[in-house]
Design an enzyme around this catalytic site. Structure first.
Site, PDB file in Angstrom:
ATOM      1  N   CYS A 380      21.922  16.300 -24.986  1.00 47.04           N
ATOM      2  CA  CYS A 380      22.374  15.713 -26.251  1.00 47.04           C
ATOM      3  C   CYS A 380      23.905  15.785 -26.370  1.00 47.04           C
ATOM      4  O   CYS A 380      24.599  15.045 -25.693  1.00 47.04           O
ATOM      5  CB  CYS A 380      21.665  16.381 -27.430  1.00 47.04           C
ATOM      6  SG  CYS A 380      21.780  15.436 -28.964  1.00 47.04           S
ATOM      7  N   HIS A 514      16.266  15.471 -25.856  1.00 49.72           N
ATOM      8  CA  HIS A 514      15.993  16.917 -25.777  1.00 49.72           C
ATOM      9  C   HIS A 514      14.716  17.154 -24.954  1.00 49.72           C
ATOM     10  O   HIS A 514      13.615  17.232 -25.510  1.00 49.72           O
ATOM     11  CB  HIS A 514      15.803  17.503 -27.178  1.00 49.72           C
ATOM     12  CG  HIS A 514      17.061  17.622 -27.964  1.00 49.72           C
ATOM     13  ND1 HIS A 514      17.820  18.779 -27.991  1.00 49.72           N
ATOM     14  CD2 HIS A 514      17.697  16.735 -28.752  1.00 49.72           C
ATOM     15  CE1 HIS A 514      18.869  18.583 -28.774  1.00 49.72           C
ATOM     16  NE2 HIS A 514      18.822  17.353 -29.251  1.00 49.72           N
ATOM     17  N   GLU A 516      13.648  19.800 -23.672  1.00 48.64           N
ATOM     18  CA  GLU A 516      13.045  21.114 -23.936  1.00 48.64           C
ATOM     19  C   GLU A 516      11.904  21.061 -24.942  1.00 48.64           C
ATOM     20  O   GLU A 516      11.040  21.943 -24.962  1.00 48.64           O
ATOM     21  CB  GLU A 516      14.118  22.111 -24.392  1.00 48.64           C
ATOM     22  CG  GLU A 516      14.710  21.860 -25.769  1.00 48.64           C
ATOM     23  CD  GLU A 516      15.940  20.979 -25.759  1.00 48.64           C
ATOM     24  OE1 GLU A 516      16.778  21.103 -26.686  1.00 48.64           O
ATOM     25  OE2 GLU A 516      16.069  20.149 -24.829  1.00 48.64           O
TER      26      GLU A 516
END
EC number: 6.3.4.2
Length: 540
Positions: A380, A514, A516
């Site tokens: 990001c 993102h 994750e």
């Protein structure tokens, strides 16, 4: 008919209700039940989107674009079920809806009160979607006794009456402190917590006892006697090395059996927990280590990067190699000390974030990773800063920056076209709303077939979650690509650059999304697997 399990907490906050809720869900899944998990947060913020990560931890984002509490990340990581906007609610949302209804005259001029109007909206949220599942698990944020939580406890008390007892189960997580000076576990805080819960009309069916020491028979018997529950429903929740051990630990404590028995539902004697046993086995096989630097500005509170941390644990399980995270505060980094701060790491990550603080230190780190050929992952803001660093030091655009930080710069990173109105820095005002004004949720992306990121994913089309306002400025595409920076991932509408990578580098990838948010212990995210693999290869 859906059964409802309400999970509450007592004594102190941060005991791990989210992990306990997720573990219960994982066990019920293993028994073949379909479920959904909801989080009810009593704070008055509409959502955590405008809250500081240092106070609240990370903001988790769902596929459909909700900014939610980080516990929804735990729910997904343990169950594989994608959370939705309708799985999270706050008092801010409840009261906003209530006041809108009152202004519209929905209450026909009557007095609007906490009971029944607020509690009715809470119950409406809880009951929504009950036809789809066998179990609805609802975690109540905060701690019993908190004044802001009272409407939620009243709502779940009412549901216990309205849905009939055989369809509702109350699970209460408490702390059993250990006094080292007396070498004794103390049950009194739990007794008082349950007394508080019972004073508002809720009798817990199961008590989860969190503590650092093993709960012995005498303590279980005492808790059962004074809290008015069966001794077998007093469940040990001892501290563990890995949160992914908890489903197995709860199973050994027969928590899944006690839940299903209490609700008169069938229990599998040969329940398949092989996924969790495999994870535990892989933990025991971990050898060696690899050092990964996380360069950010929220390092004092690591829950700010909770999904990122867990993603590296998943990659650790995959490679059976310990991933040692080295936390580096970007505010303390300069060109003169970056080598000293990062000299022993095998990989560098610059994660997401907002605001100008610490940005120049991150840019120095990115330059170090690029020039020294150290594996680098930008996420990001990390991608945006990688673009700025490349523009300054390769394209020689000295004034290259993002309009988030400098509205008069050469804006290689700029506000999105459809976000200009109300977000331009020149139009900032005290009255402008900033919550929920980003590109949020899941978007599709096409990867170049010969790129490093395509090799990592093993596919051409991906779908990942976003949370940002600023984008790569498409006016500079040709300049970057002709100088060795590959724009390896583009949105399907060809509007946004989603990923970049440096051609002459072993592993330098940065993404606008993102990754994750979608990693799981039984399905580690391919970017983290590939990144850690490259970092391991740097070790002599």
């Amino acid at each position: 008919m859906a059964r409802f399990i309400f999970i509450t907490g007592g004594v102190v906050s941060s005991l791990g209700k989210g992990i306990s809720t997720s573990s219960i869900a994982a066990l019920l899944q293993a028994h073949g039940y379909k479920l959904r998990i909801k989080k009810l947060d009593p704070y008055l913020n509409v959502d955590p989107g405008t809250m500081s990560p240092l106070q609240h931890g990370e903001v988790f984002v769902t596929d459909d674009g909700a900014e939610t509490d980080m516990d929804l990340g735990h729910y997904e990581r343990f169950t594989g079920i994608a959370s939705r906007k309708s799985d999270s609610v706050t008092s801010g949302q409840i009261y906003s809806k209530l006041l809108a209804k009152e202004r519209a005259g929905d209450y026909l001029g009557g007095t609007v009160q906490v009971i029944p109007h607020v509690t009715d909206l809470i119950k409406e949220f809880i009951l929504d979607g009950k036809e789809e599942v066998d179990f609805m698990l609802c975690e109540i944020g905060g701690t019993v006794g908190d004044i802001e939580g009272l409407p939620y406890f009243e709502a779940i008390r009412q549901l216990g009456y309205e849905l009939e007892k055989e369809n509702v189960l109350y699970v209460h997580l408490t702390l059993i402190p250990y006094l080292r000076s007396a070498s004794e576990l103390k049950t009194k805080p739990t007794q008082h917590s349950v007394k508080e819960l019972r004073s508002i009309g809720i009798q817990p069916d199961i008590i989860l006892c969190r503590g650092e020491k093993k709960l012995m028979h005498n303590e279980r018997k005492k808790i059962g006697l004074f809290c008015n529950i069966k001794e077998e429903n007093v469940i040990q929740s001892q501290d563990v090395n890995s949160i992914y051990d908890i489903p197995l630990d709860y199973h050994e404590e027969r928590l899944d059996y006690q839940i299903l028995k209490s609700l008169n539902l069938p229990y599998k004697q040969d329940v398949d927990l092989s996924v969790w046993r495999s994870i535990k086995n892989n933990q025991s096989l971990i050898q060696g280590r690899v050092k990964i630097a996380i360069v950010g500005k929220y390092d004092s509170y690591q829950d700010s990067y909770k999904s990122l941390i867990e993603s590296f644990k998943h990659a650790e399980l995959f490679h059976k190699r310990k991933v040692e995270l080295v936390w580096v505060n970007s505010e303390n980094l300069t060109a003169s000390n970056v080598v000293e701060k990062l000299k022993n790491v095998n990989g560098i990550v610059v994660p997401g974030g907002f605001g100008k603080r610490g940005v120049e230190g991150k840019i120095e780190v990115i330059k170090f990773a690029r020039t020294q050929k150290i594996p680098f992952l930008g996420i990001c803001l990390g991608m945006q800063l990688a673009v700025i660093e490349y523009a300054r030091n390769v394209l020689n655009l000295e004034n290259a920056n993002s309009t988030e930080f400098d509205i008069h710069c050469q804006n290689v990173i700029d506000i999105m076209d459809d976000q200009i109105e109300g977000n331009n820095l020149e139009k900032l005002s005290e009255t402008r709303e900033i919550g929920g004004t980003m590109r949020l949720g899941s978007y599709k992306c096409q990867l170049k077939t010969n790129s490093k990121i395509h090799k990592a994913y093993g596919k051409t089309f991906i779908e990942e979650r976003h949370r940002h306002r600023y984008e790569f400025n498409g006016d500079f595409k040709k300049s970057f690509e002709s100088s060795g920076l590959s724009l390896a991932g583009i949105s399907l509408d060809n509007k946004y650059v989603e990923t970049i990578e440096v051609d002459e580098h072993p592993w330098f990838i940065a993404v606008q999304f993102h990754p994750e948010y979608k990693s799981k212990p039984f399905e580690p995210h391919p970017l983290f697997v590939s990144f850690v693999d490259c970092a391991i290869k740097t070790i002599a």
